[in-house]
Design a protein around this motif. Structure first.
Motif, mmCIF file in Angstrom:
data_model
loop_
_atom_site.group_PDB
_atom_site.id
_atom_site.type_symbol
_atom_site.label_atom_id
_atom_site.label_comp_id
_atom_site.label_asym_id
_atom_site.label_seq_id
_atom_site.Cartn_x
_atom_site.Cartn_y
_atom_site.Cartn_z
ATOM 1 N N GLY A 35 32.262 33.637 39.177
ATOM 2 C CA GLY A 35 32.634 34.587 37.992
ATOM 3 C C GLY A 35 34.092 34.233 37.310
ATOM 4 N N GLU A 36 35.005 33.535 38.252
ATOM 5 C CA GLU A 36 36.327 33.284 37.835
ATOM 6 C C GLU A 36 36.298 32.051 37.132
ATOM 7 O OE1 GLU A 36 39.255 35.122 38.370
ATOM 8 O OE2 GLU A 36 37.566 36.715 38.480
ATOM 9 N N GLN A 37 35.308 31.269 36.991
ATOM 10 C CA GLN A 37 35.096 29.880 36.490
ATOM 11 C C GLN A 37 35.642 29.953 34.977
ATOM 12 O OE1 GLN A 37 31.809 27.527 37.230
ATOM 13 N NE2 GLN A 37 32.397 26.297 35.503
ATOM 14 N N PRO A 38 35.116 30.848 34.169
ATOM 15 C CA PRO A 38 35.629 30.973 32.642
ATOM 16 C C PRO A 38 37.210 31.276 32.480
ATOM 17 C CG PRO A 38 33.669 32.054 32.864
ATOM 18 C CD PRO A 38 34.145 31.695 34.457
ATOM 19 N N ARG A 39 37.760 32.068 33.425
ATOM 20 C CA ARG A 39 39.107 32.286 33.313
ATOM 21 C C ARG A 39 40.051 31.041 33.555
ATOM 22 N NH1 ARG A 39 43.030 33.450 36.893
ATOM 23 N NH2 ARG A 39 41.516 33.757 38.652
ATOM 24 N N LEU A 40 39.321 30.191 34.618
ATOM 25 C CA LEU A 40 39.895 29.018 35.165
ATOM 26 C C LEU A 40 40.167 27.993 33.907
ATOM 27 C CD1 LEU A 40 39.034 28.913 38.927
ATOM 28 C CD2 LEU A 40 41.448 29.264 38.083
ATOM 29 N N LEU A 41 39.010 27.813 33.295
ATOM 30 C CA LEU A 41 38.981 27.046 32.548
ATOM 31 C C LEU A 41 39.710 27.398 31.289
ATOM 32 C CD1 LEU A 41 35.156 26.092 32.018
ATOM 33 C CD2 LEU A 41 36.955 24.477 32.035
ATOM 34 N N ARG A 42 39.852 28.573 30.990
ATOM 35 C CA ARG A 42 40.769 29.133 29.663
ATOM 36 C C ARG A 42 42.120 28.747 30.078
ATOM 37 N NH1 ARG A 42 40.488 35.135 29.948
ATOM 38 N NH2 ARG A 42 42.472 34.465 31.164
ATOM 39 N N ASP A 43 42.608 29.117 31.625
ATOM 40 C CA ASP A 43 43.767 29.005 31.766
ATOM 41 C C ASP A 43 44.362 27.559 31.981
ATOM 42 O OD1 ASP A 43 44.040 31.734 32.060
ATOM 43 O OD2 ASP A 43 44.015 31.646 34.152
ATOM 44 N N THR A 44 43.286 26.510 32.365
ATOM 45 C CA THR A 44 43.486 25.127 32.088
ATOM 46 C C THR A 44 43.697 24.675 30.836
ATOM 47 O OG1 THR A 44 42.274 24.995 34.218
ATOM 48 C CG2 THR A 44 43.072 22.974 33.124
ATOM 49 N N ARG A 45 42.873 25.158 29.928
ATOM 50 C CA ARG A 45 43.051 24.942 28.471
ATOM 51 C C ARG A 45 44.266 24.915 27.995
ATOM 52 N NH1 ARG A 45 36.861 25.914 28.057
ATOM 53 N NH2 ARG A 45 36.046 23.569 27.963
ATOM 54 N N ALA A 46 44.936 26.094 28.291
ATOM 55 C CA ALA A 46 46.311 26.451 27.918
ATOM 56 C C ALA A 46 47.341 25.467 28.237
ATOM 57 C CB ALA A 46 46.479 27.809 28.271
ATOM 58 N N LEU A 47 46.891 24.440 29.186
ATOM 59 C CA LEU A 47 47.901 23.465 29.787
ATOM 60 C C LEU A 47 47.814 22.259 29.260
ATOM 61 C CD1 LEU A 47 48.295 24.998 33.421
ATOM 62 C CD2 LEU A 47 50.053 24.938 31.644
ATOM 63 N N PHE A 48 46.674 21.562 28.765
ATOM 64 C CA PHE A 48 46.288 20.368 28.543
ATOM 65 C C PHE A 48 45.789 20.238 27.196
ATOM 66 C CE2 PHE A 48 46.272 20.823 33.009
ATOM 67 C CZ PHE A 48 46.701 19.560 33.663
ATOM 68 N N ALA A 49 46.050 18.916 26.525
ATOM 69 C CA ALA A 49 45.549 18.657 25.252
ATOM 70 C C ALA A 49 43.915 18.747 25.048
ATOM 71 C CB ALA A 49 45.836 17.289 25.033
ATOM 72 N N THR A 50 43.365 18.240 26.474
ATOM 73 C CA THR A 50 41.688 18.193 26.307
ATOM 74 C C THR A 50 41.373 18.736 27.833
ATOM 75 O OG1 THR A 50 41.425 16.135 27.019
ATOM 76 C CG2 THR A 50 41.507 16.558 24.644
ATOM 77 N N VAL A 51 40.311 19.526 27.918
ATOM 78 C CA VAL A 51 39.980 19.997 29.233
ATOM 79 C C VAL A 51 38.324 20.169 29.101
ATOM 80 C CG1 VAL A 51 39.805 21.979 31.016
ATOM 81 C CG2 VAL A 51 41.906 21.299 29.749
ATOM 82 N N LYS A 52 37.874 19.563 30.255
ATOM 83 C CA LYS A 52 36.460 19.724 30.325
ATOM 84 C C LYS A 52 35.886 20.015 31.959
ATOM 85 C CE LYS A 52 35.182 14.894 31.164
ATOM 86 N NZ LYS A 52 34.215 13.728 30.403
ATOM 87 N N ALA A 53 34.699 20.781 32.024
ATOM 88 C CA ALA A 53 34.200 21.009 33.422
ATOM 89 C C ALA A 53 33.157 19.853 33.788
ATOM 90 C CB ALA A 53 33.728 22.245 33.321
ATOM 91 N N TYR A 54 33.060 19.231 34.700
ATOM 92 C CA TYR A 54 32.504 18.143 35.150
ATOM 93 C C TYR A 54 31.778 18.157 36.439
ATOM 94 C CZ TYR A 54 31.460 13.020 35.989
ATOM 95 O OH TYR A 54 31.006 11.993 36.123
ATOM 96 N N LYS A 55 30.517 17.960 36.411
ATOM 97 C CA LYS A 55 29.843 17.852 37.520
ATOM 98 C C LYS A 55 29.511 16.259 38.191
ATOM 99 C CE LYS A 55 26.281 19.776 40.824
ATOM 100 N NZ LYS A 55 27.293 20.291 41.843
ATOM 101 N N PRO A 56 30.150 15.617 38.908
ATOM 102 C CA PRO A 56 29.848 14.305 39.060
ATOM 103 C C PRO A 56 28.368 13.937 39.500
ATOM 104 C CG PRO A 56 31.734 14.892 40.290
ATOM 105 C CD PRO A 56 31.285 16.181 39.848
ATOM 106 N N PRO A 57 27.825 12.757 39.384
ATOM 107 C CA PRO A 57 26.649 12.572 39.825
ATOM 108 C C PRO A 57 26.420 12.535 41.560
ATOM 109 C CG PRO A 57 27.057 10.960 37.977
ATOM 110 C CD PRO A 57 28.503 11.898 38.245
ATOM 111 N N ALA A 58 27.676 12.120 41.866
ATOM 112 C CA ALA A 58 27.642 12.031 43.678
ATOM 113 C C ALA A 58 27.642 13.530 44.131
ATOM 114 C CB ALA A 58 28.855 11.289 43.999
#
Ligand SMILES: C[S@@+](CC[C@H](N)C(=O)[O-])C[C@H]1O[C@@H](n2cnc3c(N)ncnc32)[C@H](O)[C@@H]1O
Length: 165
Positions: free
Chosen positions: A113-136
Motif C-alpha cells: 500500500g505504501e508504493q504509490p507514496r514512495l513513487l510520488r516522493d521519489t518523483r519529487a526528487l528526480f527528473a524522471t522516475v519509473k517503477a521496474y520489475k526486471p526479467p530476472a
C-alpha cells in the motif's frame, strides 16, 4: 557508487567491475561482507536508521554519482511490505547527503500500500522516475525497483555537508 544493503556482496562485485579502480564503491549493511574486494571497494557495517548519513560517504567523504538500495527487512511475512517501505523512506530522507545533483538511483521495494507514496516522493526528487520489475525477478516475488534519473533536490533538501567542502 553507494550500495545500501550490500551483504553478502553480489551487487558489490558487479558494482566494483562497473566502476573500476579509478572510482570508489562503498557498501553498507547491518551484516559484514566476508568476501574480499579490490582496494577501491569499501564496506561499512551500519544501520541506515542509526548512522550519520555523512559517515556513509566512506573514506573519500564525497557525494556519489549513483546510489543503489537493495535493502530488505530480515523477516518475511505479514507486514514486511511496510518494513520495506520504511527502509525506502529512510533512503529518500538521507539521499541529499549522499547523491550528487544529476545522479542516478535505484531502490528495491516490496509491493504494498505504501508504493504509490514512495513513487510520488521519489518523483519529487528526480527528473524522471519509473517503477521496474526486471526479467530476472521471479513472478512470485513482490519486489519491484524504483529507478530515478537526474537527482534534483531542492536547496531546502540539501543540508550543509562539511565533508564535501
Ligand atoms: C536482499 S539483501 C541484499 C543483497 C545484496 N544486494 C547482494 O547483492 O548481496 C538485503 C540486505 O539489507 C540489509 N538491511 C536490512 N535492514 C538494514 C538496515 N536498517 N541498514 C542497513 N542494511 C540493512 C540486510 O542486512 C540484508 O543484507
Amino acid at each position: 557508487m553507494l550500495d545500501l544493503g550490500c551483504a553478502p556482496g553480489a551487487w558489490l562485485q558487479v558494482a566494483a567491475e562497473i566502476v573500476g579502480p579509478r572510482g570508489v564503491v562503498v557498501g553498507v549493511d547491518l551484516q559484514p561482507v566476508l568476501h574480499s574486494f579490490p582496494d577501491h571497494v569499501h564496506h561499512l557495517v551500519a544501520d541506515i536508521y542509526e548512522a550519520d548519513p555523512l559517515a556513509l560517504r566512506g573514506p573519500s567523504g564525497r557525494l556519489f554519482d549513483v546510489v543503489l538500495s537493495d535493502m530488505a527487512p530480515n523477516t518475511i511475512g505479514h507486514g514486511d511490505d511496510l518494513l520495506s517501505a520504511r527502509l525506502c523512506a529512510r533512503v529518500l530522507e538521507v539521499l541529499p547527503d549522499l547523491l550528487a545533483p544529476g545522479g542516478n538511483f535505484t531502490m528495491k521495494v516490496l509491493e504494498g500500500g505504501e508504493q504509490p507514496r514512495l513513487l510520488r516522493d521519489t518523483r519529487a526528487l528526480f527528473a524522471t522516475v519509473k517503477a521496474y520489475k526486471p526479467p530476472a525477478s521471479r513472478d512470485v516475488s513482490r519486489e519491484i525497483y524504483i529507478v530515478g534519473h537526474g537527482f534534483a533536490p531542492t536547496p531546502a533538501q540539501v543540508r550543509s555537508a562539511p565533508l564535501d567542502s
